[in-house]
Write a protein that holds these residues in place. Sequence first.
Motif, mmCIF file in Angstrom:
data_model
loop_
_atom_site.group_PDB
_atom_site.id
_atom_site.type_symbol
_atom_site.label_atom_id
_atom_site.label_comp_id
_atom_site.label_asym_id
_atom_site.label_seq_id
_atom_site.Cartn_x
_atom_site.Cartn_y
_atom_site.Cartn_z
ATOM 1 N N PHE A 237 -41.133 -25.946 64.068
ATOM 2 C CA PHE A 237 -40.896 -24.549 63.714
ATOM 3 C C PHE A 237 -42.166 -23.725 63.749
ATOM 4 O O PHE A 237 -43.281 -24.229 63.616
ATOM 5 C CB PHE A 237 -40.229 -24.446 62.337
ATOM 6 C CG PHE A 237 -41.093 -24.912 61.181
ATOM 7 C CD1 PHE A 237 -41.900 -24.030 60.480
ATOM 8 C CD2 PHE A 237 -41.083 -26.233 60.785
ATOM 9 C CE1 PHE A 237 -42.683 -24.458 59.426
ATOM 10 C CE2 PHE A 237 -41.853 -26.680 59.728
ATOM 11 C CZ PHE A 237 -42.661 -25.780 59.043
ATOM 12 N N ASN A 238 -41.979 -22.423 63.952
ATOM 13 C CA ASN A 238 -43.018 -21.423 63.796
ATOM 14 C C ASN A 238 -42.690 -20.611 62.551
ATOM 15 O O ASN A 238 -41.553 -20.610 62.082
ATOM 16 C CB ASN A 238 -43.075 -20.482 65.013
ATOM 17 C CG ASN A 238 -43.491 -21.208 66.281
ATOM 18 O OD1 ASN A 238 -44.223 -22.188 66.227
ATOM 19 N ND2 ASN A 238 -43.004 -20.741 67.417
ATOM 20 N N VAL A 239 -43.663 -19.917 62.023
ATOM 21 C CA VAL A 239 -43.451 -19.070 60.855
ATOM 22 C C VAL A 239 -43.772 -17.633 61.244
ATOM 23 O O VAL A 239 -44.856 -17.349 61.773
ATOM 24 C CB VAL A 239 -44.335 -19.511 59.675
ATOM 25 C CG1 VAL A 239 -44.105 -18.614 58.467
ATOM 26 C CG2 VAL A 239 -44.045 -20.961 59.315
ATOM 27 N N ALA A 240 -42.827 -16.736 61.012
ATOM 28 C CA ALA A 240 -43.039 -15.333 61.341
ATOM 29 C C ALA A 240 -44.159 -14.754 60.487
ATOM 30 O O ALA A 240 -44.428 -15.214 59.370
ATOM 31 C CB ALA A 240 -41.743 -14.551 61.130
ATOM 32 N N ASP A 241 -44.830 -13.733 61.008
ATOM 33 C CA ASP A 241 -45.935 -13.093 60.291
ATOM 34 C C ASP A 241 -45.485 -12.598 58.921
ATOM 35 O O ASP A 241 -44.397 -12.024 58.769
ATOM 36 C CB ASP A 241 -46.482 -11.918 61.104
ATOM 37 C CG ASP A 241 -47.203 -12.379 62.361
ATOM 38 O OD1 ASP A 241 -47.573 -13.565 62.418
ATOM 39 O OD2 ASP A 241 -47.375 -11.562 63.286
ATOM 40 N N GLY A 242 -46.336 -12.844 57.925
ATOM 41 C CA GLY A 242 -46.066 -12.357 56.583
ATOM 42 C C GLY A 242 -45.145 -13.234 55.762
ATOM 43 O O GLY A 242 -44.844 -12.905 54.613
ATOM 44 N N ILE A 243 -44.677 -14.365 56.321
ATOM 45 C CA ILE A 243 -43.767 -15.257 55.596
ATOM 46 C C ILE A 243 -44.558 -16.436 55.037
ATOM 47 O O ILE A 243 -45.322 -17.077 55.749
ATOM 48 C CB ILE A 243 -42.648 -15.774 56.521
ATOM 49 C CG1 ILE A 243 -41.878 -14.613 57.129
ATOM 50 C CG2 ILE A 243 -41.711 -16.692 55.745
ATOM 51 C CD1 ILE A 243 -41.211 -13.715 56.114
ATOM 52 N N ASP A 244 -44.376 -16.695 53.755
ATOM 53 C CA ASP A 244 -45.035 -17.840 53.109
ATOM 54 C C ASP A 244 -44.034 -18.983 53.017
ATOM 55 O O ASP A 244 -42.971 -18.842 52.409
ATOM 56 C CB ASP A 244 -45.523 -17.448 51.718
ATOM 57 C CG ASP A 244 -46.169 -18.626 50.984
ATOM 58 O OD1 ASP A 244 -46.699 -19.517 51.675
ATOM 59 O OD2 ASP A 244 -46.127 -18.656 49.747
ATOM 60 N N VAL A 245 -44.373 -20.121 53.636
ATOM 61 C CA VAL A 245 -43.518 -21.310 53.561
ATOM 62 C C VAL A 245 -44.308 -22.395 52.844
ATOM 63 O O VAL A 245 -45.118 -23.098 53.457
ATOM 64 C CB VAL A 245 -43.084 -21.777 54.963
ATOM 65 C CG1 VAL A 245 -42.146 -22.978 54.837
ATOM 66 C CG2 VAL A 245 -42.393 -20.653 55.711
ATOM 67 N N PRO A 246 -44.109 -22.566 51.532
ATOM 68 C CA PRO A 246 -44.901 -23.550 50.793
ATOM 69 C C PRO A 246 -44.639 -24.967 51.287
ATOM 70 O O PRO A 246 -43.545 -25.285 51.738
ATOM 71 C CB PRO A 246 -44.415 -23.378 49.339
ATOM 72 C CG PRO A 246 -43.672 -22.079 49.314
ATOM 73 C CD PRO A 246 -43.142 -21.865 50.684
ATOM 74 N N THR A 247 -45.639 -25.800 51.184
ATOM 75 C CA THR A 247 -45.465 -27.213 51.512
ATOM 76 C C THR A 247 -45.053 -27.971 50.253
ATOM 77 O O THR A 247 -45.273 -27.525 49.133
ATOM 78 C CB THR A 247 -46.769 -27.807 52.058
ATOM 79 O OG1 THR A 247 -47.799 -27.661 51.074
ATOM 80 C CG2 THR A 247 -47.179 -27.111 53.337
ATOM 81 N N ARG A 248 -44.424 -29.129 50.462
ATOM 82 C CA ARG A 248 -44.019 -30.018 49.374
ATOM 83 C C ARG A 248 -43.110 -29.332 48.353
ATOM 84 O O ARG A 248 -43.180 -29.585 47.166
ATOM 85 C CB ARG A 248 -45.238 -30.619 48.679
ATOM 86 C CG ARG A 248 -46.111 -31.385 49.642
ATOM 87 C CD ARG A 248 -47.249 -32.113 48.905
ATOM 88 N NE ARG A 248 -48.066 -32.829 49.856
ATOM 89 C CZ ARG A 248 -47.756 -34.011 50.375
ATOM 90 N NH1 ARG A 248 -46.644 -34.599 50.003
ATOM 91 N NH2 ARG A 248 -48.545 -34.593 51.244
#
Length: 605
Positions: A237-248
């Motif tokens: 996956f890619n993450v769109a600008d300005g989106i925070d996808v936390p790990t774990r």
Amino acid sequence: MTTPGDDLDRRLREHYRLLSAPVPDEAVEEARGRVGRRRPRRAPFLLAAASVGAVVLAALAVVGGTFLTPTLGSTRPSISPVATLSPSPMESPSTQPAYRPGQLLRATRSFQLTGDWLVGKGQSLYVVARGRDGSGEVYTIQHWGDLVTGLKPDTVVATVSTTIVDARTEQYAPACPVLVALVEDVAALQPFERLVCFGAAELTFGPVQREEYRVMAGSPPWLAGVSGVDFLTALPFNVADGIDVPTRRWLRVTGHFNDPGCAGDLTCRERFVVTAAEQTQPPSSELQGTWARMAKSPIAGRASYVAIAIDRGTFIWGGDTPGEGTTGAIYDAKADRWAKVARAPGGDRTGVAAVWAGEKVLIWGGNESLTDGYAYDPGLDRWSPIPNAPIDGGSGVGAWTGKEFVVVSAKAQASAWDPAAHAWRRLADPPLPPGYLESVWTGREMIVLGFAEGGADPLVGAAFDPVTSTWRTIADVPYDGLMLGSSPRWTGTEMLFVQHGYDPTTDRWRPLKTDGCSLGDVSYGVWTGRWVISQTQAYDPIAGRCQKLPKAPVRPGFDDLGELLTHEFHTPFWSDRRLVVWSGGTGLDGPGSPPDGVVFVPAQP
């Protein structure tokens, strides 16, 4: 002729060729161990049962979500031609309608796409564009090879005469999921099918996790699930600008395919673009609890060591690190505190029989032929010798009966040590073949499983009754010697072994239900009173199902390998309601067994 292991090696290497950076051979081998082997002595059929997606990834079930009807985007990427093929003189013009950009084709006959690139019958192709060049009308085609057979497991774009394509392909519509309920529903689609099925439609998955399986810098992360996403086909996956996808964290994510920012790069457009992410509750298949790193160890790291519960913690001793085979320490899991113990006399030894006798640790045998042993008093931090037993020595197993230390050697001979009398007595030989041994103590009997030297012979089991000093052969074990290295676990009522349970009262085996388990060997781990728990899953033999453990912290100093790196040949133990995983090999060149460790505390008692 190939073996399942050969196929696994090939598929992993094919997968890594799709990554944007080269992967060293040792990383591929470690991934192979993670996914297929779990423990290196696992049986071949368990490698198949674990599939490529257990060793390594735990996969995610989806909870809720609204899904739009997928539509195909109309963008026509501009891709420079790679090669042009002219029709064969024998090729007849096609009467099929012209294919349009964005359609999927299936090869009805094999043909050469470029000078060295063959499209096999039944493989899919994606129509990028239709146009003309100096030879006439052509299609611009993208092909992703074949991850299953190993034929060109990467991607190529080429211009091909419309005559050849029309005559040797047919349009097909993939079996697109009507409602996407799992990450697997999308990950299982063939290359380019997710583009055709979903285009830029917004999809929602939850709960999912962002996995950081980064073998080398630049390789993609993956969205992973709870029910078996294949390591080779999980969603990058890619993450769109300005989106925070936390790990774990467990997340509910929304996004789409067909990222316009990828232009003509279909490989990129196959990735899922995350446009929203919010934290959500873990699925019911997840065992709640927390991991923490252990305090720094006062002894060198090692594998294949002894770990025995005593009155003040867990006694850790011996192992395969040269020069450290007689050193040890006591670990207090509740206080996260170590205490180094005195070095035992003599040289290194591995493969010993060891028990806690209430006041002292008793150790016997080891190596190829040792027949003596030691007694360790933790109150005095002092070692004393145990004389030679009246049997042939070497590796062995042992049990404390409450009065005697019963040992059985790999030579299929038995003896009992009485600490009060400071004397051995010879026991009848067990009805077992010489070879590798595993055992459990039931409180009444010592049950021993004998793996004959050479491997594939039927497994034999025998039980020793210390009251009558007699052996009995137990019911036929439903496995053979290829299960070498699998360990039995006593639950208080039955002995679990691989995927069966043995009741010594009825002398019967029963098949176990293993719903949601990623490993074929559910007896691997430690018994907690409720689960057989390992670093990756907890098995409940009453409910007949597994729950996954949260991801353990990555081993220090190996961040590039992430969770591909395991504690190889470690000895897990259960102490103060905690699972402790210490040291063990890495499977890589360099430090053989770093002395790091992690502790898991389940939320439920």
